[in-house]
Design an enzyme around this catalytic site. Structure first.
Site, short mmCIF file in Angstrom:
data_model
loop_
_atom_site.label_atom_id
_atom_site.label_comp_id
_atom_site.label_asym_id
_atom_site.label_seq_id
_atom_site.Cartn_x
_atom_site.Cartn_y
_atom_site.Cartn_z
N LYS A 52 0.84 -1.20 0.00
CA LYS A 52 0.00 0.00 0.00
C LYS A 52 0.88 1.26 0.00
CE LYS A 52 -3.77 -2.55 2.03
NZ LYS A 52 -4.51 -2.97 3.22
N GLN A 96 -4.87 -1.70 9.26
CA GLN A 96 -4.64 -3.02 8.66
C GLN A 96 -5.24 -4.11 9.56
OE1 GLN A 96 -3.26 -3.61 5.57
NE2 GLN A 96 -3.90 -5.73 5.95
N ASP A 119 -11.38 2.17 3.41
CA ASP A 119 -11.59 0.72 3.24
C ASP A 119 -13.07 0.41 3.01
OD1 ASP A 119 -9.46 -1.01 3.11
OD2 ASP A 119 -9.11 -1.03 5.29
#
Ligand code: NDP
Length: 279
Positions: A52, A96, A119
């Site tokens: 990322k 994460q 997300d």
């Protein structure tokens, strides 16, 4: 010959489009910024976070890395998120997953400001998707819609079968296909006659997490097959939920593993960041 849907190429296209947008935003004085939080050092998470950051660097997005120790308390993580929520120079916040067992993931996801929820996991984002309002969409299913559209595959009126009903893949996938006017069926571990249901599909999305589960018996001649699964096989090579070689002669288009759905997830995360900054 069936079309091999090239996720690497399509994700590169998207990243290049975003690079231009990010450069324009910079000229206007806005540096697109993503905060990436990792708790503990799970090796798979470290790889994902690294990828990322690399994508951010390529596009010109500033990434702020927060690497917290495994024993971080939930309150500490929530405080960090609260401070990032307040910062005007931070546009996206990514935590994460998975988190260590003592931290409640649902509480953490809810703590992120929905305007920064790149997300697309916050209940407000999920709700917005289901009632057709604007909001961030989970990156993997959003990437699959891009793969289909950019490969010239129409969704409208098609029989779409999604196998898997997780919150991050199956359910948002079904909502997105519905939004594109597909006729959608969702299957799961209790579905009866799975083969027959899958054989109705013009577009089959396989997201169950079982290596090479779907062979040609699940496929209608000429179907489009999207393989979300990622596994290492007995020879340590990557494979998907679909038995690619067995299925290939029967399909009109298919995503390979690797190089299909996988690269799209990060591209769509970057897309969501840029959207967050533009809002
Ligand atoms: P989950 O384990 O959360 O969900 C799996 C789903 O599949 C469940 O709904 C389950 O049903 C269903 N299922 C399991 N076995 C069967 C079966 N035999 N028949 C029918 N349905 C079944 O997985 P995820 O959605 O998170 O991920 C799915 C796969 O996609 C994994 O391989 C994962 O690694 C991969 N993945 C890939 C990404 C990418 O970027 N390419 C991103 C995210 C995931 P039930 O609900 O009844 O238990």
């Amino acid at each position: 010959m069936a079309l091999r849907i090239d996720g690497k190429m399509i994700s590169a296209q998207i990243k290049d489009e975003l690079k231009e947008k990010v450069a324009k935003l910079k000229e206007e004085g806005k540096t697109v910024t993503l905060a990436v939080i990792q708790v503990g050092n799970d090796p798979a998470s470290t790889v994902y976070v690294g990828n990322k950051k690399k994508a951010c660097a390529y596009i010109g997005i500033r990434s702020l890395a927060y690497e917290l120790p495994e024993e971080t308390k939930e309150e500490e993580l929530l405080e960090l998120i609260a401070s990032l929520n307040k910062r005007e120079d931070v546009h996206g916040i990514l935590v994460q997953l998975p988190l260590p067992g003592h931290i409640r993931e649902d509480q953490v996801i809810r703590a992120i400001d929905p305007k920064k929820d790149v997300d697309g996991f916050h209940p407000q984002s999920v709700g917005a998707l289901s009632i057709g309002e604007k909001g961030f969409v989970s990156c993997t299913p959003a990437g699959i819609i891009q793969l289909l559209k950019r490969s010239g595959i129409a969704i409208e009126g098609k029989e779409c079968v999604v196998v898997g009903r997780s919150n991050i893949v199956g359910k948002p996938m079904a909502m997105l296909l519905l939004r594109e006017n597909g006729t959608v069926t969702v299957c799961h571990s209790r579905t009866r006659n799975l083969k027959e249901v899958c054989r109705r599909a013009d577009i089959l999305v396989a997201a169950i997490g079982k290596p090479k589960f779907f062979d040609h018996e699940y496929i209608k001649e000429g179907a489009v097959v999207i393989d979300v699964g990622i596994h290492r096989n007995e020879n340590n090579k990557l494979c998907g939920d679909v038995d690619y070689d067995d299925v290939y002669p029967h399909v009109s288009a298919i995503t390979p593993v690797p190089g299909g759905v996988g690269p799209m997830t990060i591209a769509m995360l970057m897309y969501n960041c840029v959207q967050a900054a533009e809002m």
